[in-house]
Design a protein around this motif. Structure first.
Motif, mmCIF file in Angstrom:
data_model
loop_
_atom_site.group_PDB
_atom_site.id
_atom_site.type_symbol
_atom_site.label_atom_id
_atom_site.label_comp_id
_atom_site.label_asym_id
_atom_site.label_seq_id
_atom_site.Cartn_x
_atom_site.Cartn_y
_atom_site.Cartn_z
ATOM 1 N N ASN A 8 1.673 7.854 -4.609
ATOM 2 C CA ASN A 8 1.556 9.117 -3.874
ATOM 3 C C ASN A 8 0.329 9.188 -2.976
ATOM 4 O OD1 ASN A 8 3.912 10.153 -5.047
ATOM 5 N ND2 ASN A 8 2.781 10.792 -6.886
ATOM 6 N N ASP A 9 -0.527 8.160 -3.056
ATOM 7 C CA ASP A 9 -1.688 8.139 -2.168
ATOM 8 C C ASP A 9 -1.273 7.800 -0.743
ATOM 9 O OD1 ASP A 9 -3.070 8.580 -4.451
ATOM 10 O OD2 ASP A 9 -4.302 6.771 -4.363
ATOM 11 N N ALA A 10 -2.069 8.273 0.211
ATOM 12 C CA ALA A 10 -1.828 7.902 1.606
ATOM 13 C C ALA A 10 -2.272 6.464 1.823
ATOM 14 C CB ALA A 10 -2.588 8.842 2.533
ATOM 15 N N LYS A 65 6.576 -8.386 8.815
ATOM 16 C CA LYS A 65 7.229 -7.384 9.656
ATOM 17 C C LYS A 65 6.217 -6.320 10.096
ATOM 18 C CE LYS A 65 11.722 -7.892 7.392
ATOM 19 N NZ LYS A 65 12.372 -8.527 8.548
ATOM 20 N N LYS A 66 6.469 -5.732 11.231
ATOM 21 C CA LYS A 66 5.672 -4.619 11.726
ATOM 22 C C LYS A 66 6.101 -3.359 10.994
ATOM 23 C CE LYS A 66 2.688 -2.709 14.585
ATOM 24 N NZ LYS A 66 1.239 -3.012 14.495
ATOM 25 N N LEU A 67 5.157 -2.673 10.376
ATOM 26 C CA LEU A 67 5.477 -1.500 9.574
ATOM 27 C C LEU A 67 5.241 -0.218 10.349
ATOM 28 C CD1 LEU A 67 3.813 -2.580 6.186
ATOM 29 C CD2 LEU A 67 6.198 -2.854 6.883
ATOM 30 N N SER A 68 6.073 0.772 10.050
ATOM 31 C CA SER A 68 5.931 2.083 10.681
ATOM 32 C C SER A 68 5.206 3.015 9.702
ATOM 33 C CB SER A 68 7.311 2.657 11.021
ATOM 34 O OG SER A 68 7.178 3.956 11.543
ATOM 35 N N TYR A 69 4.012 3.475 10.098
ATOM 36 C CA TYR A 69 3.225 4.328 9.216
ATOM 37 C C TYR A 69 2.144 5.037 10.034
ATOM 38 C CZ TYR A 69 -0.391 0.791 9.709
ATOM 39 O OH TYR A 69 -1.339 -0.058 10.238
ATOM 40 N N GLU A 70 1.564 6.042 9.408
ATOM 41 C CA GLU A 70 0.409 6.701 9.994
ATOM 42 C C GLU A 70 -0.694 6.689 8.942
ATOM 43 O OE1 GLU A 70 -0.906 10.955 12.083
ATOM 44 O OE2 GLU A 70 1.204 10.580 11.533
ATOM 45 N N ALA A 71 -1.720 5.880 9.194
ATOM 46 C CA ALA A 71 -2.794 5.716 8.216
ATOM 47 C C ALA A 71 -3.384 7.075 7.840
ATOM 48 C CB ALA A 71 -3.883 4.810 8.776
ATOM 49 N N GLY A 72 -3.568 7.261 6.545
ATOM 50 C CA GLY A 72 -4.130 8.511 6.047
ATOM 51 C C GLY A 72 -3.114 9.612 5.828
ATOM 52 N N LYS A 73 -1.870 9.381 6.243
ATOM 53 C CA LYS A 73 -0.835 10.412 6.088
ATOM 54 C C LYS A 73 0.420 9.884 5.386
ATOM 55 C CE LYS A 73 -2.122 13.541 9.836
ATOM 56 N NZ LYS A 73 -1.639 14.306 11.014
ATOM 57 N N THR A 110 2.632 8.026 2.854
ATOM 58 C CA THR A 110 2.314 7.612 1.479
ATOM 59 C C THR A 110 2.602 6.124 1.275
ATOM 60 O OG1 THR A 110 4.509 8.089 0.596
ATOM 61 C CG2 THR A 110 2.887 9.896 0.589
ATOM 62 N N ARG A 111 1.917 5.567 0.344
ATOM 63 C CA ARG A 111 2.143 4.162 -0.013
ATOM 64 C C ARG A 111 3.593 3.958 -0.465
ATOM 65 N NH1 ARG A 111 -2.515 1.156 -1.868
ATOM 66 N NH2 ARG A 111 -1.431 0.575 -3.804
ATOM 67 N N SER A 112 4.141 4.946 -1.155
ATOM 68 C CA SER A 112 5.520 4.860 -1.619
ATOM 69 C C SER A 112 6.487 4.738 -0.449
ATOM 70 C CB SER A 112 5.875 6.086 -2.457
ATOM 71 O OG SER A 112 7.234 6.061 -2.829
ATOM 72 N N GLU A 113 6.274 5.513 0.600
ATOM 73 C CA GLU A 113 7.174 5.471 1.755
ATOM 74 C C GLU A 113 7.141 4.106 2.421
ATOM 75 O OE1 GLU A 113 7.200 10.002 3.491
ATOM 76 O OE2 GLU A 113 5.311 8.905 3.602
ATOM 77 N N VAL A 114 5.970 3.535 2.540
ATOM 78 C CA VAL A 114 5.845 2.224 3.181
ATOM 79 C C VAL A 114 6.467 1.142 2.288
ATOM 80 C CG1 VAL A 114 4.259 0.527 4.141
ATOM 81 C CG2 VAL A 114 3.771 2.974 4.388
#
Length: 627
Positions: free
Chosen positions: A578-580, A595-603, A605-609
């Motif tokens: 649940n951490d960002a 692979k190139k990952l889609s994420y926004e650092a600090g927002k 969650t680790r789970s989503e990535v």
């Protein structure tokens, strides 16, 4: 007419042969063997479980009721099912708020009879696939095994009731004995004794003397030898007069074996690290103190029955009474057991009786010898055997605690380094082919009796470990194509000293049952099974392959975390789903996944990535047995 008769004879022999033919033949009704049979049954495979005695269950059915696991939750799967059933038994029989439920410690502490009952129940639920045959003895001799092209075709078993030889054929064979008898008959290379420190650079390797809880001391050479760690019986003792039986003096009683304990009791001398602060003057002062009717005041010293046995509370006023680690003389009988792993059952039975006589004599000595302080004897006499345990064996355990037998040399050789953190606070090395996580100290009992001037018995030691992963290869022989060895696994003396705990053996048995089924289905040698398939089935059965403090088998993301953890995405002890995600972690995961990952650092969650990675990356298809 003759032709018809010949066909009838042929049909008769085919029918007889089919009776003794199974998908899997398991030698040893230990928990490891039991879980092999249950796991295989869940995969639709038939098995026969061949147990030498009249009771299944190995040590948990013979006094080892205080489960040896350092981190609860590290080992799950069928082991967790066993523990949960134990707890439910006490809840249903005595009530959820009962003292029995409290004393069962969430199912991890149980009476011997309850351990056996639960294992019998688990087997009974698979009776359409599992045949349990007791009083079946396998003797580790070449005439009792038939092999062709590196495969076992059949084995010969002595029916101890009829005294006749029976033959059993199977597609896969499993050695679930504590001794490693089947593997030895199949000529799988094995080790006995202790490796020297120079071979694998392990802590505690070779000849070692150390105070319990202290560091290595004088006399330690760390050299290899042929010494096997001592055995004992795990006693079920009680101080409840309603169920307590007096311990009788054995017919073969030799007082001379125990007399050195007299001086230990009077002075308070013991083998714990506290002795570093104890002077000879303090020991003499303690003698006078005891003579006045007091108990010992030496730091770390214990009194009464605790002087010779270390007890853990079980339900119904019973205990799991093991060897006392702080004593020069206890229920272990070092040296005399060295031949056990490779000896005949006739020799083993003789030693088993000798060990029984020794232990009963030790207890009788502590309770009755007039050279011991009277109040010490009185305290010791408060304890006796539980009259409702082992009722067909004189209330004494039926099985010797064989802590270590043969250790085979398999596809992977497990050492202390596999169970030791790579750096403070970190994990041990992660095995991508893991079939279970496990955790217990690197723990060995003595290999020699008391020696003059030594601070403790040779080889009696314990070193810390961290929760580790166990690779599939520890139970896979290099050569024999259809044999698995989930109990006498591949490892050094010190490495084996942590693997040898029943929770780990249960988990390895579960993995062996699934692996055997895969080998049959895919028609491959056991060492060539698909490791990803094996792990996926185990995870579906809620087995833990890599331990995380914050994710357990009940969690929705359990399987994802397990698989990605073994692939290196989550090297720490917490998954922190649940951490960002931070930039550094995201970059590391991109490198691992390619692979190139889609994420926004600090927002994000680790789970989503992780879910994105888990969904879009192919699993590591390396063969499990190659690690």
């Amino acid at each position: 007419m003759m032709k018809k008769f010949s066909l009838l004879v042929a049909a008769f022999f085919i029918a007889c042969s089919a009776y003794s033919q199974y998908d899997i033949v398991i030698v040893g009704g230990t928990p490891g063997g039991i879980m092999t049979a249950i796991a295989a049954a869940k995969q639709g495979k038939t098995s026969v479980l061949l147990e030498r005695t009249s009771h299944i269950g190995g040590l948990p059915a013979n006094g080892l009721g205080a489960t040896d696991i350092a981190t609860r939750g590290a080992t799950t799967g069928l082991f967790s099912e066993f523990v949960n059933r134990v707890k439910q038994h006490y809840i249903q029989k005595y009530g959820a708020e009962s003292k029995q439920v409290q004393d069962c410690s969430d199912g991890f502490h149980f009476e011997p009879s309850v351990g056996e009952m639960v294992l019998e129940q688990m087997l009974a639920e698979q009776k359409s696939k599992v045949t349990v045959l007791k009083m079946r003895q396998f003797d580790s001799e070449s005439q009792n095994i038939s092999m062709r092209n590196d495969r076992i075709e059949k084995i010969r078993i002595l029916n101890r009731e009829s005294n006749k030889i029976e033959e059993y054929t199977g597609k896969i064979f499993v050695d679930a004995t504590y001794e490693g008898d089947l593997g030895a008959a199949a000529n799988v290379p094995f080790r006995l004794g202790r490796e020297g420190k120079d071979e694998f650079n392990e802590v505690g390797a070779g000849r070692v003397y150390k105070y319990w809880g202290g560091t290595e001391g004088e006399g330690s050479t760390f050299q290899t030898d042929n010494a096997v760690q001592s055995y004992n019986y795990r006693l079920c003792l009680t101080n409840n007069p309603a169920i307590r039986l007096e311990v009788k003096k054995p017919l073969k009683y030799n007082r001379d074996e125990y007399v050195s304990m007299i001086e230990d009791v009077w002075t308070g001398r013991h083998t714990g690290v506290q002795m570093l602060q104890v002077t000879e003057a303090m020991l003499e002062e303690n003698r006078k103190h005891i003579a006045k009717g007091n108990v010992s005041k030496i730091p770390g010293d214990v009194w009464g029955i605790a002087r010779i046995t270390n007890m853990v509370k079980l339900p119904n006023d019973k205990t799991d009474a093991n060897n006392q680690h702080m004593a020069f003389i206890s229920t272990d009988l070092p040296e005399e057991n060295w031949p056990w792993p490779t000896s005949s059952w006739a020799w083993r039975d003789t030693y088993a009786q000798r060990l029984k006589d020794y232990i009963q004599g030790l207890i009788w000595f502590a309770q009755n010898d007039k050279e011991l302080p009277e109040h010490f004897r009185k305290a010791a006499k408060e304890w006796g055997f539980a009259k409702d345990e082992y009722t067909d064996n004189g209330n004494f355990p039926r099985q010797v605690y064989v802590r270590e037998g043969r250790r085979f040399e398999g596809m992977y050789f497990f050492t202390a380094n596999d169970a030791t953190a790579v750096a403070p606070g970190k994990r041990p090395v992660i095995h991508t082919s893991s079939v279970t996580a496990s955790h217990y100290a690197l723990d060995s009992h003595a290999v020699r009796k008391r020696e003059p001037g030594k601070v403790h018995l040779d080889g009696f030691l314990s070193y810390p470990s961290a929760v580790y992963t166990v690779p599939f290869g520890v139970m896979v022989p290099k050569v024999v194509d259809n044999l698995l060895i989930p109990v006498p696994v591949s490892g050094s003396h010190i490495g084996f000293s942590t693997l040898r705990m029943e929770p780990c053996w249960m988990a390895l048995g579960q993995a062996a049952g699934v692996a055997a089924s895969l080998a049959i289905d895919d028609q491959v040698k056991v060492k060539y099974i698909n490791g990803e398939k094996l792990q996926k089935i185990l995870l579906g059965q809620k087995a833990t392959l890599i331990y995380y403090r914050d994710v357990n088998p009940a969690d929705a993301n359990f399987e994802m975390v397990q698989q990605l953890g073994l692939r290196g995405y989550l090297p720490d002890w917490e998954a922190r789903l649940n951490d960002a995600i931070d930039q550094q972690t995201a970059m590391a995961w991109e490198k691992l996944s390619g692979k190139k990952l889609s994420y926004e650092a600090g927002k994000t969650t680790r789970s989503e990535v992780l879910k994105s990675i888990y969904t879009n990356t192919a699993p590591d298809n390396r063969n499990a047995s190659s690690h």
